[in-house]
Design a protein around this motif. Structure first.
Motif, PDB file in Angstrom:
ATOM      1  N   ASN A 112      -0.733  57.255 -64.009  1.00 57.55           N
ATOM      2  CA  ASN A 112      -0.148  56.219 -64.868  1.00 57.55           C
ATOM      3  C   ASN A 112      -0.613  56.411 -66.300  1.00 57.55           C
ATOM      4  O   ASN A 112       0.158  56.305 -67.241  1.00 57.55           O
ATOM      5  N   GLN A 113      -1.911  56.674 -66.472  1.00 59.97           N
ATOM      6  CA  GLN A 113      -2.476  56.888 -67.818  1.00 59.97           C
ATOM      7  C   GLN A 113      -2.538  58.393 -68.063  1.00 59.97           C
ATOM      8  O   GLN A 113      -3.553  59.044 -67.828  1.00 59.97           O
TER       9      GLN A 113
ATOM     10  N   THR B 251      -7.728  63.502 -81.569  1.00 58.10           N
ATOM     11  CA  THR B 251      -7.825  62.133 -82.099  1.00 58.10           C
ATOM     12  C   THR B 251      -7.644  61.080 -81.005  1.00 58.10           C
ATOM     13  O   THR B 251      -6.757  61.201 -80.161  1.00 58.10           O
ATOM     14  N   PHE B 252      -8.533  60.073 -81.036  1.00 61.45           N
ATOM     15  CA  PHE B 252      -8.371  58.899 -80.159  1.00 61.45           C
ATOM     16  C   PHE B 252      -8.651  57.653 -80.984  1.00 61.45           C
ATOM     17  O   PHE B 252      -9.232  57.725 -82.070  1.00 61.45           O
TER      18      PHE B 252
ATOM     19  N   PHE C 200     -13.447  56.918 -70.478  1.00 60.90           N
ATOM     20  CA  PHE C 200     -12.118  57.460 -70.789  1.00 60.90           C
ATOM     21  C   PHE C 200     -11.521  56.775 -72.004  1.00 60.90           C
ATOM     22  O   PHE C 200     -11.747  55.582 -72.237  1.00 60.90           O
ATOM     23  N   VAL C 201     -10.767  57.547 -72.766  1.00 59.45           N
ATOM     24  CA  VAL C 201      -9.948  57.000 -73.855  1.00 59.45           C
ATOM     25  C   VAL C 201      -8.591  57.709 -73.797  1.00 59.45           C
ATOM     26  O   VAL C 201      -8.450  58.722 -73.105  1.00 59.45           O
ATOM     27  N   ASP C 202      -7.627  57.161 -74.515  1.00 56.17           N
ATOM     28  CA  ASP C 202      -6.313  57.810 -74.601  1.00 56.17           C
ATOM     29  C   ASP C 202      -6.325  58.822 -75.725  1.00 56.17           C
ATOM     30  O   ASP C 202      -6.578  58.455 -76.877  1.00 56.17           O
ATOM     31  N   LEU C 203      -6.017  60.051 -75.392  1.00 52.39           N
ATOM     32  CA  LEU C 203      -5.916  61.080 -76.427  1.00 52.39           C
ATOM     33  C   LEU C 203      -4.591  60.874 -77.154  1.00 52.39           C
ATOM     34  O   LEU C 203      -3.533  60.812 -76.529  1.00 52.39           O
TER      35      LEU C 203
ATOM     36  N   ILE D 137     -14.657  61.018 -72.972  1.00 53.22           N
ATOM     37  CA  ILE D 137     -15.500  61.407 -74.107  1.00 53.22           C
ATOM     38  C   ILE D 137     -16.920  60.899 -73.880  1.00 53.22           C
ATOM     39  O   ILE D 137     -17.124  59.813 -73.349  1.00 53.22           O
ATOM     40  N   SER D 138     -17.888  61.701 -74.288  1.00 54.15           N
ATOM     41  CA  SER D 138     -19.297  61.310 -74.184  1.00 54.15           C
ATOM     42  C   SER D 138     -19.898  61.218 -75.570  1.00 54.15           C
ATOM     43  O   SER D 138     -19.749  62.137 -76.383  1.00 54.15           O
TER      44      SER D 138
END
Ligand SMILES: Cc1cc2nc3c(=O)[nH]c(=O)nc-3n(C[C@H](O)[C@H](O)[C@H](O)COP(=O)(O)O)c2cc1C
Length: 200
Positions: free
Chosen positions: A31-32, A63-64, A51-54, A38-39
């Protein structure tokens, strides 16, 4: 001028990773589809992963978007050292990036803010990401009230923006069932990007 040039990723490498990411998104069962891990390094020196959205892969990096006042935002503003990892199971690729994070410009932040859903914009405005709250139920009612009362157009708070991870090294791993994974490690040496094959 030299610094700017040095921080740019080799065009062929950008194209290669962008192509892998594009393929990963098209066939993704997730879904995502753009989630990457990212650490950052916390104040005690421990790595903190989430987790983040790239949003974009370009010549200056990966970039996020996030809140600058979140834990990760505070970590990165104090210590920009960061790593990113993606695993796209359905195409068998892992991408690992190590680099330094630089805040995006307000103009670029505005661009991404406008792509967010109303709910995401309201959530950003009515919560302080990473701070504590008493219960999930009261958080939901606080959000519902904020959503009902929200204006048609919501402007971006100064505390919301993002970071571009400017890579020092990038590894592309193509997973092989026999475990002889193809690992290409790209790194900057004497102002140009080099590649070394690593053992699996
Ligand atoms: C799939 C997925 C995508 C996410 N995307 C973002 C994002 O783009 N930006 C963000 O700030 N948080 C995002 N989150 C929430 C983060 O994982 C994290 O919980 C939040 O940013 C707080 O992290 P921090 O306390 O370390 O700053 C996402 C979570 C998941 C599971």
């Amino acid at each position: 001028m030299l610094t700017l040039w040095k921080s740019r990723i080799d065009e062929q490498l950008v194209n290669k990773i962008s192509q892998i990411w594009k393929t990963a998104k098209i066939n993704s069962p997730l879904n995502q589809k753009s989630a990457v891990c990212i650490s950052t390094i916390d104040s005690l020196g421990f790595p903190q992963a989430r987790f983040v959205d790239l949003k974009e892969i370009g010549p200056t990096g990966f970039t996020f978007c996030t809140s600058y006042n979140s834990d990760k935002g505070k970590h990165l503003l104090k210590n920009p050292n960061v790593s990113l990892v993606a695993w796209w199971d359905h195409i068998g690729y892992q991408i690992r990036v190590v680099g330094t994070a630089a805040p995006i410009s307000t103009k670029v932040a505005d661009k991404y803010w406008l792509t967010r859903s109303k709910e995401a914009q309201v959530a950003t405005n009515c919560f302080k990401q990473s701070e504590t709250w008493s219960s999930q139920a009261s958080m939901e009612s606080h959000f519902s009230k904020a959503l009902t009362e929200s204006e048609k157009s919501i402007s971006r708070p100064n505390s919301w923006g993002g970071f571009t991870i400017e890579p020092h090294s990038i590894e592309i791993l193509k997973f092989k069932p026999n475990r002889v994974h193809a690992r290409e490690k790209y790194f900057l040496e004497h102002q140009s990007w080099k590649m070394q094959l690593l053992q699996p």
